[in-house]
Enzyme design. Structure first.
Site, mmCIF file in Angstrom:
data_model
loop_
_atom_site.group_PDB
_atom_site.id
_atom_site.type_symbol
_atom_site.label_atom_id
_atom_site.label_comp_id
_atom_site.label_asym_id
_atom_site.label_seq_id
_atom_site.Cartn_x
_atom_site.Cartn_y
_atom_site.Cartn_z
ATOM 1 N N THR A 217 0.913 -0.933 -0.231
ATOM 2 C CA THR A 217 0.095 0.144 0.038
ATOM 3 C C THR A 217 1.035 1.259 -0.237
ATOM 4 O O THR A 217 2.261 0.894 0.375
ATOM 5 C CB THR A 217 -0.823 -0.015 1.293
ATOM 6 O OG1 THR A 217 -1.792 -1.253 1.185
ATOM 7 C CG2 THR A 217 -1.390 1.388 1.543
ATOM 8 N N VAL A 246 -13.147 -4.264 0.843
ATOM 9 C CA VAL A 246 -12.485 -2.919 1.075
ATOM 10 C C VAL A 246 -11.574 -3.093 2.510
ATOM 11 O O VAL A 246 -12.243 -3.525 3.446
ATOM 12 C CB VAL A 246 -13.567 -1.816 1.241
ATOM 13 C CG1 VAL A 246 -12.958 -0.502 1.633
ATOM 14 C CG2 VAL A 246 -14.394 -1.718 0.138
ATOM 15 N N GLY A 247 -10.613 -2.578 2.417
ATOM 16 C CA GLY A 247 -9.606 -2.579 3.585
ATOM 17 C C GLY A 247 -9.427 -1.454 4.492
ATOM 18 O O GLY A 247 -10.691 -0.611 4.319
ATOM 19 N N ASP A 248 -8.442 -1.329 4.923
ATOM 20 C CA ASP A 248 -8.344 0.064 5.805
ATOM 21 C C ASP A 248 -8.048 1.512 5.077
ATOM 22 O O ASP A 248 -8.132 2.483 5.469
ATOM 23 C CB ASP A 248 -7.377 -0.136 6.813
ATOM 24 C CG ASP A 248 -5.993 -0.566 6.529
ATOM 25 O OD1 ASP A 248 -5.796 -1.103 5.526
ATOM 26 O OD2 ASP A 248 -5.041 0.269 6.934
ATOM 27 N N THR A 268 -0.567 0.654 6.579
ATOM 28 C CA THR A 268 -0.295 -0.378 5.714
ATOM 29 C C THR A 268 -0.188 -1.813 6.409
ATOM 30 O O THR A 268 0.406 -1.922 7.443
ATOM 31 C CB THR A 268 1.002 -0.306 4.682
ATOM 32 O OG1 THR A 268 1.115 -1.312 3.900
ATOM 33 C CG2 THR A 268 2.328 -0.179 5.368
ATOM 34 N N GLY A 269 -0.997 -2.848 5.825
ATOM 35 C CA GLY A 269 -0.740 -4.086 6.496
ATOM 36 C C GLY A 269 -2.281 -4.745 6.189
ATOM 37 O O GLY A 269 -3.105 -4.304 5.315
ATOM 38 N N GLY A 271 -5.505 -5.045 6.411
ATOM 39 C CA GLY A 271 -6.439 -3.938 6.553
ATOM 40 C C GLY A 271 -7.440 -4.403 7.496
ATOM 41 O O GLY A 271 -8.069 -3.271 8.459
#
Lengths: 351, 351
Positions: A217, A246-248, A268-269, A271
Site C-alpha cells: 500500500t 474494502v480494507g483500511d 499499511t498491512g 487491513g
C-alpha cells in the site's frame, strides 16, 4: 569485512553531526525531527525475494516521490495536502507498488483501488473505494473531499464522480502488470489443487498464501509551513481479495488520519485488523489524550496491540512539530522521509 | 391540566423507587444502569411533523425491537451480538425507520443500504455498504464478520456474498415506500426549480433540504450475561445522497464500535462528520483512556466536538457494567432501552 568496518566508521563520524544516524543501530526508525514529508510503499517483500536491482529501483521511486512532494510544498500557497497528493501520485504511477498501476488482483482477476486523504486543521477528508478506471485514486479522494458534500464514495458512483471532476480515466487494463498477474495465477492454481483452501463463501485470507505478506500500500504524511498536517493512503488491497472487499486504506480512522492536535498517520498491512482497531485514530488519540510521543504511540499500537492480535502491518506518523517516526511488526516496510531542508532518507527492511 | 398534575404526581412517586425516572426532568437521558439492550431509530423528524398516531407507532416499534432483542438474549448461549442483530432486524423490517424497508432514496432514485456490527470482546467486526437487494443488511454485516476473512464488503460483491451466505434476497422494489418516494420527489422538484442548488458535480448536502434533518438510521448496543458488549448500525443513508455515497454506519470506528474495555456505541446523524471525527471510536477512547463516564463521553463528543463543527446527530452508548446513556445535538432522537429485568423506556424528542 573491511567494507563493513569502513561503513561503521563513517556512521560513527556521521553520528556526531546527525543524531538521526542513530537509526542505523536502533530497532525503530529514529524519531526524526523537522520532517516535511514522509511516505511508505507498503510492507516489504521478503529480503531474499528482492534483487539488489529491484531494491535500488524501489529506493529511487521513494526518493522521487519525496522530492516531488517537497518541491510541491515549496510552491507558493501549497499545503501539506498538496504534498501528500503529489507524493502518492508518484507511487501510484510506479508499477513497483500495490497502488494505481501495479495494484494486485482480486480473486476475480480485477484491480479494485481504494484511497483516502485528510487534512489535520479542518479534519476534512475524502475517500474512494472499489474504483477500477481512475488513474490516480488519491486525486479522486481529494476531489470527493473538495467537490462533493460527502467523504466516501464507492464503486461506479465514485468513478462517475471522478470522471465528472475532470480526473484522468483509464481502461481497467492500464492497471495490469505481469508480476501481479503471476501472483493471482499462483493463488488460482493453489486453490485448484487444494479445494479445501476455499471456504464455503470465498477465498481464505491472503495470509494463507504460503506465508507471503502482500500488504503493499502506499501512503504519505506531511507538515507544511503553516503548521498543518495532512495524510493520505492508496492501495490495490490484498491479492485475491474478494470481489467488493474494502480494507483500511479508504477508511478515515483506520488507514488514514490527520489531526493537528495529534498527528498525521498512514498505515499499511492486514487491513481488516487496522479497521477493527481503528489504528490511525488510535495512534492519534494516544498522542493527543495520553501525551505519548509519536514513536511510542506507534510502538504501542503496531508492536503491541496489533501484534498481539495477529495483525501484520506498519504505519508512519508525523506530528505538528515535525517529529516523525514509523513502526512495523513485519520484516520490513518500504519508507522514506525528507526534512524541510531537503535531507532524504529511505529504508526498506532494517527497522 | 389535571392530567398533567396527576402524571407529575405519579412521576414523583416513581422517583422514590426508580432513579431513572429523573430523566423526565433532565436534559440528557439518565445514565441508566443494568441495561441489557439499547436502540435508536435515528434523528427524529420535527415534533410538529409527527402525528400522535405516528409517534405511538414509532414507540411501539422501538418496544417491539427491544423486547425481541431481550428475548433473544435470554436464550441459552445467546450473546449480545445476537441481541443487536435481532433488535436491528425488527427496525430494518419496519417502514418507519430509514433502514431496510423504509430506506431513503439516493439522488438517482435507488435504495442503497449500509450496515455494520461489532463485538467488544474479540473486536471482530463486519460491514456491508451500497447493497440494494439484501433484505436485512445487518445480517449481511454479521455474515461478513463470521463467514469471510474480510470486514467490509461493498456493492455487488457484498450482494453476491450475502446470497451465497443464504441470506434473504429481495427485489430492489421491496425497499420502496411512498413517504420516502415523496421525499426524493420533493428534492428533485427543488433541484429543478433552483438549478443553483446543484453543484457542478452533484447534489448539495441534504442539510440544504429546507433545514429538514433526515438522518434516520437504526442501531443497537447490548451487554450479555458474560459481560460482553456488541454494537450494530443499519441505514439507508441520507435522502438524495449521491450514487455510491457511504456514510458512517458501515464504518467501524465512525458509526459503530464495541470494546469491552470502553463501550459499545451506535451513531446516527450527518455521517460525513461522524467519519471525520471517528465518533464511535472517539467516545470509546474517552471512556477507556480518559476515564470519562458514558454520559460525559457522549456529551463531549456529540454536544461539543460535533456541535461546534456543525455536525448534527446523536449516539447511544453502553459500557460493560450496563451503564447506558445517549446524547444528541438535534431536536430529538428515537431511542429506547431495556434493563436486564425487562423494564422498557422509550424517548422520541425530550432529550
Amino acid at each position: 569485512m573491511s567494507g563493513r568496518v569502513l561503513k561503521l566508521a563513517a556512521t560513527l563520524m556521521a553520528l556526531s553531526s546527525n543524531p538521526a544516524a542513530e537509526a542505523l543501530f536502533a530497532d525503530s526508525d529514529p524519531a526524526a525531527t523537522d520532517v516535511a514529508l514522509a511516505i511508505h510503499g507498503g510492507i516489504a517483500a521478503e529480503r531474499n525475494e528482492v534483487s539488489q536491482e529491484q531494491a535500488r529501483l524501489i529506493r529511487a521511486a521513494l526518493e522521487e516521490s519525496l522530492r516531488a512532494g517537497r518541491k510541491r510544498l515549496a510552491e507558493e500557497n501549497a499545503t501539506s495536502l498538496d504534498a501528500v497528493e503529489t507524493a502518492i501520485r508518484v507511487l501510484e504511477d510506479s508499477p513497483l507498488f500495490n497502488a494505481g498501476k501495479g495494484a494486485v488482483f482480486t480473486y476475480e482477476g480485477r484491480n479494485e483501488l481504494d484511497a483516502s486523504i485528510m487534512e489535520g486543521k479542518t479534519k476534512r477528508a475524502g475517500a474512494v473505494a472499489g474504483v477500477t478506471i481512475v488513474k490516480n485514486p488519491v486525486s479522486a479522494a481529494r476531489a470527493v473531499m473538495e467537490k462533493s458534500p460527502h467523504v466516501l464514495l464507492i464503486g461506479r458512483g465514485a468513478e462517475v464522480f471522478a470522471a465528472k471532476s475532470g480526473l484522468e480515466i483509464v481502461d481497467p487494463g492500464y492497471f495490469w502488470t505481469l508480476p501481479r498477474w503471476k501472483q493471482i495465477e499462483r493463488r488460482w492454481r493453489a486453490a485448484k489443487s487444494s479445494p479445501e483452501k476455499q471456504s464455503a463463501v470465498g477465498p481464505k485470507p491472503p495470509a494463507a498464501d504460503g506465508g507471503r505478506r502482500q500488504w503493499g500500500t502506499v501512503g504519505a504524511v506531511s507538515l507544511d509551513g503553516k503548521g498543518n498536517l495532512a495524510a493520505g493512503t492508496s492501495t490495490g488491497g490484498t491479492t485475491a481479495k474478494m470481489f467488493g472487499r474494502v480494507g483500511d486504506s479508504p477508511i478515515i480512522g483506520a488507514g488514514t488520519y490527520a489531526d493537528n492536535e495529534g498527528c498525521a498517520v498512514s498505515c499499511t498491512g492486514h487491513g481488516e485488523y487496522f479497521i477493527r482497531f481503528a489504528v490511525a485514530h488510535e495512534i492519534n488519540v494516544l498522542i493527543k489524550y495520553k501525551g505519548l510521543k509519536v514513536e511510542d504511540a506507534l510502538e504501542q499500537v503496531i508492536n503491541r496491540t496489533l501484534k498481539d492480535a495477529g495483525g501484520d502491518g506498519g504505519a508512519i506518523a508525523l506530528d505538528a512539530r515535525g517529529r516523525y517516526s514509523s513502526a512495523n511488526n513485519t520484516d520490513g516496510m518500504y519508507r522514506g522521509w525528507i526534512t524541510r531542508d531537503g535531507k532524504v532518507e529511505t529504508r526498506l527492511w532494517e527497522n
